[in-house]
Design an enzyme around this catalytic site. Structure first.
Site, PDB file in Angstrom:
ATOM      1  N   SER A   1       0.848  -1.196   0.000  1.00  0.00           N
ATOM      2  CA  SER A   1       0.000   0.000   0.000  1.00  0.00           C
ATOM      3  C   SER A   1       0.879   1.240   0.000  1.00  0.00           C
ATOM      4  O   SER A   1       1.586   1.514   0.978  1.00  0.00           O
ATOM      5  CB  SER A   1      -0.920   0.014   1.225  1.00  0.00           C
ATOM      6  OG  SER A   1      -1.509   1.302   1.314  1.00  0.00           O
TER       7      SER A   1
ATOM      8  N   HIS B   1      -1.323  -1.415  -4.136  1.00  0.00           N
ATOM      9  CA  HIS B   1      -2.595  -1.049  -3.500  1.00  0.00           C
ATOM     10  C   HIS B   1      -2.646   0.476  -3.323  1.00  0.00           C
ATOM     11  O   HIS B   1      -1.708   1.092  -2.810  1.00  0.00           O
ATOM     12  CB  HIS B   1      -2.682  -1.750  -2.141  1.00  0.00           C
ATOM     13  CG  HIS B   1      -4.010  -1.641  -1.471  1.00  0.00           C
ATOM     14  ND1 HIS B   1      -5.101  -2.406  -1.819  1.00  0.00           N
ATOM     15  CD2 HIS B   1      -4.425  -0.861  -0.434  1.00  0.00           C
ATOM     16  CE1 HIS B   1      -6.129  -2.109  -1.033  1.00  0.00           C
ATOM     17  NE2 HIS B   1      -5.744  -1.161  -0.189  1.00  0.00           N
TER      18      HIS B   1
ATOM     19  N   ASP C   1      -4.924   3.503  -1.719  1.00  0.00           N
ATOM     20  CA  ASP C   1      -5.985   3.779  -0.738  1.00  0.00           C
ATOM     21  C   ASP C   1      -6.560   5.167  -0.940  1.00  0.00           C
ATOM     22  O   ASP C   1      -5.883   6.170  -0.701  1.00  0.00           O
ATOM     23  CB  ASP C   1      -5.402   3.679   0.675  1.00  0.00           C
ATOM     24  CG  ASP C   1      -5.221   2.235   1.098  1.00  0.00           C
ATOM     25  OD1 ASP C   1      -6.196   1.470   1.011  1.00  0.00           O
ATOM     26  OD2 ASP C   1      -4.102   1.878   1.508  1.00  0.00           O
TER      27      ASP C   1
ATOM     28  N   MET D   1      -9.283   7.920   0.197  1.00  0.00           N
ATOM     29  CA  MET D   1     -10.118   8.262   1.364  1.00  0.00           C
ATOM     30  C   MET D   1     -10.754   9.632   1.179  1.00  0.00           C
ATOM     31  O   MET D   1     -10.097  10.555   0.696  1.00  0.00           O
ATOM     32  CB  MET D   1      -9.250   8.293   2.622  1.00  0.00           C
ATOM     33  CG  MET D   1      -8.496   7.003   2.860  1.00  0.00           C
ATOM     34  SD  MET D   1      -7.455   7.167   4.313  1.00  0.00           S
ATOM     35  CE  MET D   1      -6.632   5.574   4.296  1.00  0.00           C
TER      36      MET D   1
ATOM     37  N   HIS E   1      -8.560   0.919  -3.839  1.00  0.00           N
ATOM     38  CA  HIS E   1      -9.497   0.710  -2.725  1.00  0.00           C
ATOM     39  C   HIS E   1     -10.191   2.036  -2.432  1.00  0.00           C
ATOM     40  O   HIS E   1      -9.609   2.939  -1.842  1.00  0.00           O
ATOM     41  CB  HIS E   1      -8.676   0.202  -1.523  1.00  0.00           C
ATOM     42  CG  HIS E   1      -9.455   0.055  -0.265  1.00  0.00           C
ATOM     43  ND1 HIS E   1      -8.848  -0.159   0.963  1.00  0.00           N
ATOM     44  CD2 HIS E   1     -10.798   0.057  -0.003  1.00  0.00           C
ATOM     45  CE1 HIS E   1      -9.767  -0.256   1.906  1.00  0.00           C
ATOM     46  NE2 HIS E   1     -10.965  -0.114   1.345  1.00  0.00           N
TER      47      HIS E   1
ATOM     48  N   MET F   1     -12.420   4.216  -0.447  1.00  0.00           N
ATOM     49  CA  MET F   1     -13.106   4.405   0.843  1.00  0.00           C
ATOM     50  C   MET F   1     -13.910   5.694   0.722  1.00  0.00           C
ATOM     51  O   MET F   1     -13.546   6.742   1.271  1.00  0.00           O
ATOM     52  CB  MET F   1     -12.070   4.481   1.971  1.00  0.00           C
ATOM     53  CG  MET F   1     -11.462   3.135   2.303  1.00  0.00           C
ATOM     54  SD  MET F   1      -9.908   3.252   3.215  1.00  0.00           S
ATOM     55  CE  MET F   1      -8.762   3.251   1.858  1.00  0.00           C
TER      56      MET F   1
ATOM     57  N   MET G   1     -11.605  -6.106   5.425  1.00  0.00           N
ATOM     58  CA  MET G   1     -10.794  -5.160   6.205  1.00  0.00           C
ATOM     59  C   MET G   1     -10.448  -5.806   7.539  1.00  0.00           C
ATOM     60  O   MET G   1     -11.335  -6.246   8.276  1.00  0.00           O
ATOM     61  CB  MET G   1     -11.557  -3.850   6.449  1.00  0.00           C
ATOM     62  CG  MET G   1     -11.711  -2.948   5.239  1.00  0.00           C
ATOM     63  SD  MET G   1     -10.179  -2.577   4.348  1.00  0.00           S
ATOM     64  CE  MET G   1      -9.187  -1.797   5.628  1.00  0.00           C
TER      65      MET G   1
ATOM     66  N   GLY H   1      -9.081   3.801   7.240  1.00  0.00           N
ATOM     67  CA  GLY H   1      -8.837   5.227   7.440  1.00  0.00           C
ATOM     68  C   GLY H   1      -7.377   5.549   7.724  1.00  0.00           C
ATOM     69  O   GLY H   1      -6.921   6.630   7.376  1.00  0.00           O
ATOM     70  N   PHE H   2      -6.675   4.616   8.323  1.00  0.00           N
ATOM     71  CA  PHE H   2      -5.291   4.904   8.705  1.00  0.00           C
ATOM     72  C   PHE H   2      -4.423   3.658   8.558  1.00  0.00           C
ATOM     73  O   PHE H   2      -4.891   2.546   8.834  1.00  0.00           O
ATOM     74  CB  PHE H   2      -5.224   5.370  10.170  1.00  0.00           C
ATOM     75  CG  PHE H   2      -6.027   6.619  10.405  1.00  0.00           C
ATOM     76  CD1 PHE H   2      -5.461   7.876  10.193  1.00  0.00           C
ATOM     77  CD2 PHE H   2      -7.361   6.543  10.799  1.00  0.00           C
ATOM     78  CE1 PHE H   2      -6.220   9.030  10.379  1.00  0.00           C
ATOM     79  CE2 PHE H   2      -8.120   7.697  10.982  1.00  0.00           C
ATOM     80  CZ  PHE H   2      -7.548   8.940  10.778  1.00  0.00           C
ATOM     81  N   GLY H   3      -3.181   3.883   8.149  1.00  0.00           N
ATOM     82  CA  GLY H   3      -2.200   2.808   8.156  1.00  0.00           C
ATOM     83  C   GLY H   3      -1.673   2.605   9.564  1.00  0.00           C
ATOM     84  O   GLY H   3      -1.949   3.413  10.467  1.00  0.00           O
ATOM     85  N   GLY H   4      -0.936   1.536   9.764  1.00  0.00           N
ATOM     86  CA  GLY H   4      -0.235   1.327  11.026  1.00  0.00           C
ATOM     87  C   GLY H   4      -1.081   0.876  12.196  1.00  0.00           C
ATOM     88  O   GLY H   4      -0.641   0.969  13.344  1.00  0.00           O
TER      89      GLY H   4
ATOM     90  N   ASP I   1      -6.546  -6.577   4.447  1.00  0.00           N
ATOM     91  CA  ASP I   1      -5.950  -5.230   4.442  1.00  0.00           C
ATOM     92  C   ASP I   1      -6.020  -4.630   5.842  1.00  0.00           C
ATOM     93  O   ASP I   1      -7.113  -4.394   6.364  1.00  0.00           O
ATOM     94  CB  ASP I   1      -6.746  -4.371   3.439  1.00  0.00           C
ATOM     95  CG  ASP I   1      -6.227  -2.952   3.303  1.00  0.00           C
ATOM     96  OD1 ASP I   1      -5.187  -2.631   3.893  1.00  0.00           O
ATOM     97  OD2 ASP I   1      -6.880  -2.173   2.580  1.00  0.00           O
ATOM     98  N   GLY I   2      -4.840  -4.376   6.413  1.00  0.00           N
ATOM     99  CA  GLY I   2      -4.766  -3.695   7.703  1.00  0.00           C
ATOM    100  C   GLY I   2      -4.025  -4.542   8.732  1.00  0.00           C
ATOM    101  O   GLY I   2      -4.461  -5.645   9.050  1.00  0.00           O
ATOM    102  N   GLY I   3      -2.885  -4.015   9.186  1.00  0.00           N
ATOM    103  CA  GLY I   3      -2.125  -4.739  10.218  1.00  0.00           C
ATOM    104  C   GLY I   3      -1.540  -6.050   9.720  1.00  0.00           C
ATOM    105  O   GLY I   3      -1.328  -6.974  10.509  1.00  0.00           O
TER     106      GLY I   3
ATOM    107  N   GLY J   1       1.084  -2.106   4.128  1.00  0.00           N
ATOM    108  CA  GLY J   1       1.640  -0.760   4.045  1.00  0.00           C
ATOM    109  C   GLY J   1       2.886  -0.678   4.892  1.00  0.00           C
ATOM    110  O   GLY J   1       4.017  -0.815   4.416  1.00  0.00           O
TER     111      GLY J   1
HETATM  112  C1  DX5 Z   1      -6.454   1.424   5.783  1.00  0.00           C
HETATM  113  C2  DX5 Z   1      -5.977   1.088   4.384  1.00  0.00           C
HETATM  114  C3  DX5 Z   1      -4.849   0.149   4.326  1.00  0.00           C
HETATM  115  C4  DX5 Z   1      -3.584   0.630   4.984  1.00  0.00           C
HETATM  116  C5  DX5 Z   1      -2.858  -0.563   5.478  1.00  0.00           C
HETATM  117  O1  DX5 Z   1      -7.552   2.242   5.681  1.00  0.00           O
HETATM  118  O2  DX5 Z   1      -7.041   0.488   3.645  1.00  0.00           O
HETATM  119  O3  DX5 Z   1      -4.576  -0.270   2.996  1.00  0.00           O
HETATM  120  O4  DX5 Z   1      -2.751   1.341   4.104  1.00  0.00           O
HETATM  121  O5  DX5 Z   1      -1.783  -0.119   6.233  1.00  0.00           O
HETATM  122  P1  DX5 Z   1      -0.998  -1.073   7.244  1.00  0.00           P
HETATM  123  O6  DX5 Z   1      -0.462  -2.229   6.426  1.00  0.00           O
HETATM  124  O7  DX5 Z   1       0.062  -0.170   7.757  1.00  0.00           O
HETATM  125  O8  DX5 Z   1      -1.982  -1.533   8.283  1.00  0.00           O
HETATM  126 ZN    ZN Z   2      -6.647  -0.403   1.566  1.00  0.00          ZN
END
Ligand code: DX5
Ligand code: ZN
Length: 227
Positions: A15, A40, A42, A44, A74, A76, A145, A150-153, A183-185, A205
């Site tokens: 991502s 990927h 993202d 938003m 993706h 959102m 999901m 909404g946020f990475g990490g 997707d996510g974590g 990501g």
């Molecule tokens: C969250 C995004 C993800 C995000 C994943 O809203 O859809 O794609 O970038 O980030 P990580 O891998 O850091 O959780």
């Molecule tokens: Zn995503």
């Protein structure tokens, strides 16, 4: 439990959200340095999710720099149906839309296909697998999901594994061949857990862009040791 086996080869989709946005080309080059096929993206809107990222202009600029990667887009957005054309024209290959907002989902999936893109449907962590049932034949991919978008990490939510298993079961029972993306974590441990529940496509990501050895990370995701 029995290990679920996807009919698809495993794929990593880094991502670009986690790359340095002042130097996105550096992030792109980090992906291009490896035999990675998916990227990927993202998108938003500050409504459906409480954050803003980037839009079709950035997607088009990345497409100018790279013609080969599969752009896994993706959306959102609260109104994704109003933006399909822009992202398709910007160079998206696959456009995923959330099932939760109030808009014509089936018609939007048709519109995505009409623009020559693959279709994806996205489920938030609390959305039951059954929400995807009416659309199974209309999608090339279902994205579960594994964090609130909404946020990475953020940290992986293990309660989403049940949704994955149910969708994998539906895939087997119907003989359909949609991919199952998470997707996510996602890191090596959570990817392995998702794989055992049927996932075959892994968005990462933070774990990819901050990895000390991105090649080792890529190989461990796409060519894991047997469980
Ligand atoms: C969250 C995004 C993800 C995000 C994943 O809203 O859809 O794609 O970038 O980030 P990580 O891998 O850091 O959780
Ligand atoms: Zn995503």
């Amino acid at each position: 439990m029995t290990r679920a086996v996807s009919p698809h080869p495993l794929r990593l989709a880094p991502s670009i959200l986690a790359a340095d946005h002042a130097c996105l080309v550096d992030g792109l080059q980090k992906v291009e340095a490896l035999p990675i096929e998916w990227l990927h993206l993202d998108i938003m809107d500050g409504h459906f999710v409480p954050n803003l990222s980037f839009g079709p202009q950035t997607v088009a600029a990345l497409r100018e720099r790279n013609r080969d990667l599969l752009f896994d887009t993706h959306l959102m957005l609260a109104n994704p149906h109003e933006h399909v054309e822009a992202f398709a024209k910007a160079g998206a290959n696959l456009i995923s839309i959330h099932v939760e907002p109030d808009y014509p989902v089936a018609e939007t999936l048709q519109r995505i296909r009409a623009y020559g893109c693959r279709t994806g449907l996205v489920l938030n962590p609390a959305t039951p697998a059954a929400a995807a049932t009416p659309f199974l034949e209309a999608v090339d991919l279902i994205l579960v999901m594994t964090v609130w978008p909404g946020f990475g990490g953020q940290s992986f939510l293990p309660e989403t594994l049940g949704t994955m298993s149910e969708l994998h079961k539906a895939r087997e029972e119907t003989g359909l061949s949609f991919r199952l993306e998470v997707d996510g974590g996602i890191d090596l441990a959570t990817a392995s857990e998702c794989r055992r529940h049927g996932a075959d496509t892994f968005v990462a990501g933070t774990a990819f862009f901050k990895a000390p050895h991105p090649q080792a990370f890529f190989q461990a995701i796409q060519e894991p040791e047997a469980d």
